[in-house]
Scaffold this motif. Sequence first.
Motif, PDB file in Angstrom:
ATOM      1  N   ALA A 135       0.830  -1.200   0.000  1.00  0.00           N
ATOM      2  CA  ALA A 135       0.000   0.000   0.000  1.00  0.00           C
ATOM      3  C   ALA A 135       0.863   1.248   0.000  1.00  0.00           C
ATOM      4  O   ALA A 135       1.725   1.431   0.845  1.00  0.00           O
ATOM      5  N   VAL A 136       0.617   2.126  -0.948  1.00  0.00           N
ATOM      6  CA  VAL A 136       1.402   3.342  -1.088  1.00  0.00           C
ATOM      7  C   VAL A 136       1.175   4.267   0.111  1.00  0.00           C
ATOM      8  O   VAL A 136       2.051   5.009   0.515  1.00  0.00           O
ATOM      9  N   ALA A 137      -0.025   4.221   0.690  1.00  0.00           N
ATOM     10  CA  ALA A 137      -0.371   5.160   1.750  1.00  0.00           C
ATOM     11  C   ALA A 137       0.361   4.893   3.056  1.00  0.00           C
ATOM     12  O   ALA A 137       0.378   5.740   3.942  1.00  0.00           O
ATOM     13  N   ASP A 138       0.943   3.747   3.208  1.00  0.00           N
ATOM     14  CA  ASP A 138       1.629   3.390   4.447  1.00  0.00           C
ATOM     15  C   ASP A 138       3.016   4.022   4.463  1.00  0.00           C
ATOM     16  O   ASP A 138       3.880   3.644   3.671  1.00  0.00           O
ATOM     17  N   PRO A 139       3.284   4.973   5.365  1.00  0.00           N
ATOM     18  CA  PRO A 139       4.594   5.635   5.382  1.00  0.00           C
ATOM     19  C   PRO A 139       5.716   4.715   5.831  1.00  0.00           C
ATOM     20  O   PRO A 139       6.889   5.055   5.670  1.00  0.00           O
ATOM     21  N   ASN A 140       5.374   3.568   6.408  1.00  0.00           N
ATOM     22  CA  ASN A 140       6.387   2.618   6.867  1.00  0.00           C
ATOM     23  C   ASN A 140       6.615   1.482   5.887  1.00  0.00           C
ATOM     24  O   ASN A 140       7.265   0.497   6.217  1.00  0.00           O
ATOM     25  N   THR A 141       6.079   1.606   4.680  1.00  0.00           N
ATOM     26  CA  THR A 141       6.257   0.600   3.636  1.00  0.00           C
ATOM     27  C   THR A 141       6.456   1.292   2.300  1.00  0.00           C
ATOM     28  O   THR A 141       5.644   2.123   1.907  1.00  0.00           O
ATOM     29  N   THR A 142       7.515   0.961   1.596  1.00  0.00           N
ATOM     30  CA  THR A 142       7.745   1.553   0.282  1.00  0.00           C
ATOM     31  C   THR A 142       6.943   0.797  -0.769  1.00  0.00           C
ATOM     32  O   THR A 142       6.428  -0.297  -0.528  1.00  0.00           O
ATOM     33  N   THR A 143       6.859   1.366  -1.930  1.00  0.00           N
ATOM     34  CA  THR A 143       6.374   0.624  -3.075  1.00  0.00           C
ATOM     35  C   THR A 143       7.460  -0.366  -3.507  1.00  0.00           C
ATOM     36  O   THR A 143       8.611  -0.269  -3.076  1.00  0.00           O
ATOM     37  N   ALA A 144       7.085  -1.292  -4.358  1.00  0.00           N
ATOM     38  CA  ALA A 144       8.050  -2.272  -4.858  1.00  0.00           C
ATOM     39  C   ALA A 144       8.730  -1.756  -6.118  1.00  0.00           C
ATOM     40  O   ALA A 144       8.122  -1.062  -6.934  1.00  0.00           O
ATOM     41  N   VAL A 145      10.008  -2.066  -6.252  1.00  0.00           N
ATOM     42  CA  VAL A 145      10.769  -1.762  -7.462  1.00  0.00           C
ATOM     43  C   VAL A 145      11.365  -3.070  -7.967  1.00  0.00           C
ATOM     44  O   VAL A 145      11.537  -4.022  -7.216  1.00  0.00           O
ATOM     45  N   SER A 146      11.672  -3.100  -9.245  1.00  0.00           N
ATOM     46  CA  SER A 146      12.159  -4.336  -9.849  1.00  0.00           C
ATOM     47  C   SER A 146      13.485  -4.112 -10.563  1.00  0.00           C
ATOM     48  O   SER A 146      13.792  -3.000 -11.004  1.00  0.00           O
ATOM     49  N   ALA A 147      14.249  -5.189 -10.665  1.00  0.00           N
ATOM     50  CA  ALA A 147      15.526  -5.138 -11.376  1.00  0.00           C
ATOM     51  C   ALA A 147      15.904  -6.552 -11.793  1.00  0.00           C
ATOM     52  O   ALA A 147      15.365  -7.537 -11.280  1.00  0.00           O
ATOM     53  N   GLY A 148      16.827  -6.643 -12.727  1.00  0.00           N
ATOM     54  CA  GLY A 148      17.376  -7.930 -13.106  1.00  0.00           C
ATOM     55  C   GLY A 148      16.627  -8.602 -14.246  1.00  0.00           C
ATOM     56  O   GLY A 148      15.465  -8.293 -14.503  1.00  0.00           O
ATOM     57  N   PRO A 149      17.290  -9.529 -14.911  1.00  0.00           N
ATOM     58  CA  PRO A 149      16.696 -10.212 -16.070  1.00  0.00           C
ATOM     59  C   PRO A 149      15.693 -11.283 -15.655  1.00  0.00           C
ATOM     60  O   PRO A 149      15.816 -11.910 -14.612  1.00  0.00           O
ATOM     61  N   ALA A 150      14.697 -11.500 -16.505  1.00  0.00           N
ATOM     62  CA  ALA A 150      13.697 -12.542 -16.250  1.00  0.00           C
ATOM     63  C   ALA A 150      14.274 -13.932 -16.479  1.00  0.00           C
ATOM     64  O   ALA A 150      13.789 -14.920 -15.923  1.00  0.00           O
ATOM     65  N   SER A 151      15.313 -14.004 -17.295  1.00  0.00           N
ATOM     66  CA  SER A 151      15.950 -15.283 -17.575  1.00  0.00           C
ATOM     67  C   SER A 151      17.455 -15.132 -17.432  1.00  0.00           C
ATOM     68  O   SER A 151      18.037 -14.116 -17.842  1.00  0.00           O
ATOM     69  N   TYR A 152      18.080 -16.101 -16.827  1.00  0.00           N
ATOM     70  CA  TYR A 152      19.520 -16.071 -16.603  1.00  0.00           C
ATOM     71  C   TYR A 152      19.984 -17.508 -16.420  1.00  0.00           C
ATOM     72  O   TYR A 152      19.176 -18.447 -16.316  1.00  0.00           O
ATOM     73  N   THR A 153      21.274 -17.708 -16.336  1.00  0.00           N
ATOM     74  CA  THR A 153      21.838 -19.040 -16.124  1.00  0.00           C
ATOM     75  C   THR A 153      22.498 -19.082 -14.762  1.00  0.00           C
ATOM     76  O   THR A 153      23.390 -18.286 -14.472  1.00  0.00           O
ATOM     77  N   GLN A 154      22.044 -20.002 -13.908  1.00  0.00           N
ATOM     78  CA  GLN A 154      22.646 -20.196 -12.589  1.00  0.00           C
ATOM     79  C   GLN A 154      23.076 -21.660 -12.471  1.00  0.00           C
ATOM     80  O   GLN A 154      22.251 -22.566 -12.584  1.00  0.00           O
ATOM     81  N   ALA A 155      24.366 -21.856 -12.267  1.00  0.00           N
ATOM     82  CA  ALA A 155      24.878 -23.218 -12.140  1.00  0.00           C
ATOM     83  C   ALA A 155      24.277 -23.901 -10.917  1.00  0.00           C
ATOM     84  O   ALA A 155      24.071 -23.264  -9.877  1.00  0.00           O
ATOM     85  N   VAL A 156      23.980 -25.188 -11.053  1.00  0.00           N
ATOM     86  CA  VAL A 156      23.393 -25.964  -9.962  1.00  0.00           C
ATOM     87  C   VAL A 156      24.499 -26.759  -9.267  1.00  0.00           C
ATOM     88  O   VAL A 156      25.199 -27.544  -9.908  1.00  0.00           O
ATOM     89  N   PRO A 157      24.702 -26.569  -7.961  1.00  0.00           N
ATOM     90  CA  PRO A 157      25.794 -27.256  -7.269  1.00  0.00           C
ATOM     91  C   PRO A 157      25.518 -28.732  -7.066  1.00  0.00           C
ATOM     92  O   PRO A 157      24.363 -29.156  -6.880  1.00  0.00           O
TER      93      PRO A 157
END
Length: 237
Positions: A32-54
């Motif tokens: 909720a935007v109206a809540d001064p103790n909570t920010t809105t959400a922001v996004s970053a990073g690619p939707a697809s990537y390669t992560q090695a599986v250990p």
Amino acid sequence: MHAQSTRRGLGASLATVLLLAGVAAFSAGSPAVADPNTTTAVSAGPASYTQAVPTGAPSEYNAPLERCANGVNYPIGGANPVLSEPLTTQFASNVGLSEYVTFSGNQWYGDWNFVFTNTSTQTLSPDCAVLVFRAPSGSDNHGYTSTQQYGHPQQDYLEVPRGDGTSFYIARIDFHDVPLVQRQVSPGQSFSYQLGGIPNSKITLAQIRDSLKFTADLDLKANQSLVQHYGTNRLTN
């Protein structure tokens, strides 16, 4: 279980990583935007990537799965290099994530909760990920807590004061002795990092949110170059 470094006696861990694998705990939508103790959400990073599986099993400490099970301190001489690096003013990530920050407490003490949601199309392993962000100085009790009832989660951690009432915080979140599935976050699921301390008007909640850079370990090298670059300390188990 907990890995904690305590500078004054508080009953609960004030820095907590909650890996909510297997439980859809948070919505990917903005709070909720109206809540001064909570920010809105922001996004970053690619939707697809390669992560090695250990490979390897829990407690096989020479196997890639347990690459962050052990750690040491990496003291550096002179000023910490983070102090001369450009400030991060927009949330950054090398994997698809959204992030918002909440605050609960008062003017004397409170908790900042960084809530991340996997917005990518693939399962993410935050094991050995490094978080670098700015927040009020003086977090005096911090630990790492897994949602699992067993295992020994830890972190590599450092606070670097800027001299203006705020600090850089660097943390690598590390698992050991738990299966891979308990270290993973599926698409649409969330996890959080929590920091406790004394609020300071020098930095706003939105600025704390936007200061964060998330670097997932994609190549099984454990982000070792980052923890050595910043001179982190390994918190005891």
